[in-house]
Design an enzyme around this catalytic site. Sequence first.
Site, PDB file in Angstrom:
ATOM      1  N   GLU A  59     -86.605  92.244 -55.466  1.00 54.73           N
ATOM      2  CA  GLU A  59     -85.139  92.297 -55.368  1.00 54.73           C
ATOM      3  C   GLU A  59     -84.697  93.745 -55.498  1.00 54.73           C
ATOM      4  O   GLU A  59     -85.164  94.467 -56.389  1.00 54.73           O
ATOM      5  CB  GLU A  59     -84.496  91.454 -56.470  1.00 54.73           C
ATOM      6  CG  GLU A  59     -82.970  91.570 -56.543  1.00 54.73           C
ATOM      7  CD  GLU A  59     -82.376  90.780 -57.698  1.00 54.73           C
ATOM      8  OE1 GLU A  59     -82.972  89.741 -58.072  1.00 54.73           O
ATOM      9  OE2 GLU A  59     -81.347  91.210 -58.259  1.00 54.73           O
ATOM     10  N   GLU A  93     -74.341  97.238 -58.394  1.00 54.85           N
ATOM     11  CA  GLU A  93     -73.765  96.269 -59.322  1.00 54.85           C
ATOM     12  C   GLU A  93     -72.762  97.021 -60.196  1.00 54.85           C
ATOM     13  O   GLU A  93     -72.969  98.184 -60.528  1.00 54.85           O
ATOM     14  CB  GLU A  93     -74.837  95.611 -60.180  1.00 54.85           C
ATOM     15  CG  GLU A  93     -75.718  94.635 -59.447  1.00 54.85           C
ATOM     16  CD  GLU A  93     -76.708  93.942 -60.369  1.00 54.85           C
ATOM     17  OE1 GLU A  93     -76.536  92.746 -60.632  1.00 54.85           O
ATOM     18  OE2 GLU A  93     -77.649  94.621 -60.827  1.00 54.85           O
TER      19      GLU A  93
END
Length: 336
Positions: free
Chosen positions: A223, A228
């Site tokens: 991932e 974020e």
Amino acid sequence: MLVSVFANCKKSGSDGAANTNVAPTNLSINTTVNTDNSGNVVFTASANNAVSYDYDFGDGTYQTVPSGVVTYKYLASGTYTVNVVAKGSGGTTLSKSTSVIVTVTQTVTWSDEFNTPGAPDPTKWVYDTGTGDNGWGNSELEYYTNRSDNVIVSDGTLKITAKKENFGGSAYTSARMLTKGKFSFKYGKLEIKAKLPAGGGTWPAIWTLGDDFATNPWPACGEMDIMEHKGNDLNRIFGTFHYPGHSGGNANGKTIVIENATTQFHVYALDWSPSTIKMSVDGNVYFTFANSSAVPFNHNFFIILNVAMGGTFGGAVDPAFTSGTMEIDYIRLTGN
């Protein structure tokens, strides 16, 4: 006895075949830049008494080349200072630098400009719907939908909106859209121009997941979190890699603090090659990850966009929160 010792000392000190600490000399570096603007450069290093050559290609990539001859592909135009260290058999070294000017023609291989009003392009996007119980966990508080209330294209941008409302047993709604089954990629530069939602508890994310996640469960599939952000930690951008041994709270990541993340658009980018993966904001590289066959970042990944609420990363939701929107102007993948 004295004669014997003298003879042995003379032999070990004067016989070149027994001396393994011979320093390299006369190091030369020749370069040939391909004229097709592909970014390929052929380097030829040679030196007397050298057994291998360490290359620093000037873009954060290092490689040991026993023969001294290597073809390296630069991903962006620029002037690069290349340093070569010739290594002798006894550990002695000799170094030399040269510079190369590289022109790389980048082409857009996939994009979404979000210029058509209405629902996002169904040939490019699908949706995860439901609550965290459906498999994404993290103790998130939202119910993901594909309603226009939560995801829509208007005025030239994609808008993913988290709302405070009771829906499907959850106190918030939002959207999570993916290119899974529609588009995936390996290597290249992915750029996303986005403005992030405000409000304590918001957790917007722009990320990628390994195509093989169904048969090679996370974190083995890999991932890459390009962006974020936590509404409870305004303007701090997180770039993170998850893979075996480094996942969840033990993931491999770095952060950068920017200005006006929730009021202005910024370009978040992933620059991915077989040797390095770079995270940047507005062209400022803040994290360079060494890629290799030892990590799962050399196969296809798909793109995910979402705004979560609360959870293990988002934290406490501000009681005054009513809605927050992540706007995306474009997503562009370039390669050569």
